[in-house]
Design an enzyme around this catalytic site. Structure first.
Site, PDB file in Angstrom:
ATOM      1  N   SER A 117      -5.242 -12.412   3.252  1.00  0.00           N
ATOM      2  CA  SER A 117      -6.565 -11.944   3.682  1.00  0.00           C
ATOM      3  C   SER A 117      -7.342 -11.339   2.509  1.00  0.00           C
ATOM      4  CB  SER A 117      -6.401 -10.896   4.788  1.00  0.00           C
ATOM      5  OG  SER A 117      -5.808  -9.721   4.263  1.00  0.00           O
TER       6      SER A 117
ATOM      7  N   GLU B 132       0.800 -11.120  -7.554  1.00  0.00           N
ATOM      8  CA  GLU B 132       0.682 -10.542  -6.208  1.00  0.00           C
ATOM      9  C   GLU B 132      -0.324 -11.369  -5.401  1.00  0.00           C
ATOM     10  OE1 GLU B 132      -0.596  -6.458  -6.438  1.00  0.00           O
ATOM     11  OE2 GLU B 132      -1.251  -6.430  -4.344  1.00  0.00           O
TER      12      GLU B 132
ATOM     13  N   ASP C 255       8.701  -0.251  -8.816  1.00  0.00           N
ATOM     14  CA  ASP C 255       9.729   0.101  -9.807  1.00  0.00           C
ATOM     15  C   ASP C 255      10.764  -1.007  -9.980  1.00  0.00           C
ATOM     16  OD1 ASP C 255       8.535   2.485 -10.405  1.00  0.00           O
ATOM     17  OD2 ASP C 255       9.900   3.728  -9.221  1.00  0.00           O
TER      18      ASP C 255
ATOM     19  N   ARG D  17     -11.288  -4.946   3.611  1.00  0.00           N
ATOM     20  CA  ARG D  17     -10.704  -4.384   4.833  1.00  0.00           C
ATOM     21  C   ARG D  17     -10.639  -2.853   4.752  1.00  0.00           C
ATOM     22  NH1 ARG D  17      -5.510  -7.704   6.349  1.00  0.00           N
ATOM     23  NH2 ARG D  17      -5.805  -6.541   8.292  1.00  0.00           N
TER      24      ARG D  17
ATOM     25  N   ARG E 271      -6.003  -0.064   2.712  1.00  0.00           N
ATOM     26  CA  ARG E 271      -5.511  -1.291   2.068  1.00  0.00           C
ATOM     27  C   ARG E 271      -6.038  -1.452   0.644  1.00  0.00           C
ATOM     28  NH1 ARG E 271      -3.144  -4.071   6.498  1.00  0.00           N
ATOM     29  NH2 ARG E 271      -4.264  -3.578   8.410  1.00  0.00           N
TER      30      ARG E 271
ATOM     31  N   HIS F 178       0.802  -1.218   0.000  1.00  0.00           N
ATOM     32  CA  HIS F 178       0.000   0.000   0.000  1.00  0.00           C
ATOM     33  C   HIS F 178       0.839   1.275   0.000  1.00  0.00           C
ATOM     34  CE1 HIS F 178      -2.721  -3.177   1.067  1.00  0.00           C
ATOM     35  NE2 HIS F 178      -2.158  -3.340   2.244  1.00  0.00           N
TER      36      HIS F 178
HETATM   37  C1  DQA Z   1      -1.494  -8.785   3.576  1.00  0.00           C
HETATM   38  C2  DQA Z   1      -2.494  -7.633   3.632  1.00  0.00           C
HETATM   39  C3  DQA Z   1      -1.790  -6.333   3.963  1.00  0.00           C
HETATM   40  O1  DQA Z   1      -2.731  -5.262   3.988  1.00  0.00           O
HETATM   41  C4  DQA Z   1      -1.130  -6.424   5.323  1.00  0.00           C
HETATM   42  O2  DQA Z   1      -0.409  -5.231   5.600  1.00  0.00           O
HETATM   43  C5  DQA Z   1      -0.266  -7.616   5.461  1.00  0.00           C
HETATM   44  C6  DQA Z   1      -0.671  -8.889   4.850  1.00  0.00           C
HETATM   45  C7  DQA Z   1      -2.168 -10.147   3.358  1.00  0.00           C
HETATM   46  O3  DQA Z   1      -1.452 -11.092   3.041  1.00  0.00           O
HETATM   47  O4  DQA Z   1      -3.393 -10.276   3.505  1.00  0.00           O
HETATM   48  O5  DQA Z   1       0.732  -7.599   6.164  1.00  0.00           O
HETATM   49  O6  DQA Z   1      -0.627  -8.570   2.477  1.00  0.00           O
END
Ligand code: DQA
Length: 145
Positions: free
Chosen positions: A101, A97, A86, A106, A110, A79
């Site tokens: 969660s 990616e 880059d 959320r 985020r 975030h």
């Molecule tokens: C995360 C979600 C992110 O917002 C958070 O800061 C994390 C874990 C996840 O795997 O759900 O540290 O990347």
């Protein structure tokens, strides 16, 4: 095929940190799950975790011409980090990616992901399975990304 899995800050605290959100499995459990999956598929795997943005940038740069795919959970740096975005753009390695969660359900802060400006695919909310799905996607699309 050679895949690099990168996990960002606090992912080493899995199992301890907010288990209601991230589950009870530890970081070691995560690596075992990913390694077993890659062994079955005959994929060369390297896993890296760091709490430091610059170390993640260095690791991505070092992957140039060495890895065919990157699976990255940049964690909180998702975030905030233009530097990680880059770095991924610099090396041009196909990237997925992953978030354990359901980030989209959320907090508002985020909802921005810099890495997703580059990633070929974003997988959220599937727990550890998300990493396996990311590896499968990179393997299935090898040469097409
Ligand atoms: C995360 C979600 C992110 O917002 C958070 O800061 C994390 C874990 C996840 O795997 O759900 O540290 O990347």
């Amino acid at each position: 095929m050679k895949i690099l899995v990168i996990n960002g800050p606090n992912i080493n605290m899995l199992g301890i940190r907010e288990p209601d959100i991230y589950g009870k499995g530890t970081y070691r459990d995560l690596i075992t799950t990913i390694s077993t999956h890659c062994e079955k598929k005959d994929i060369y795997l390297e896993c890296f975790q760091s709490n430091h943005e610059g170390d993640i940038v260095d690791k991505i740069q070092a992957a140039y011409l060495k890895f065919d795919g990157i699976v990255i959970n940049p964690a909180a740096y998702t975030h905030t980090s233009v530097a990680i975005l880059d770095a991924l753009k610099s090396v041009g390695i196909p990237t997925v990616e992953v978030h354990i969660s359901k980030v989209n359900e959320r907090e508002a802060f985020r909802q921005i992901s810099y890495v997703s400006y580059y990633a070929s695919k974003v997988i959220t909310g599937l727990g550890f399975d998300g990493y396996l799905k990311a590896i499968d996607f990179l393997e299935e699309n090898f040469n097409n990304l």
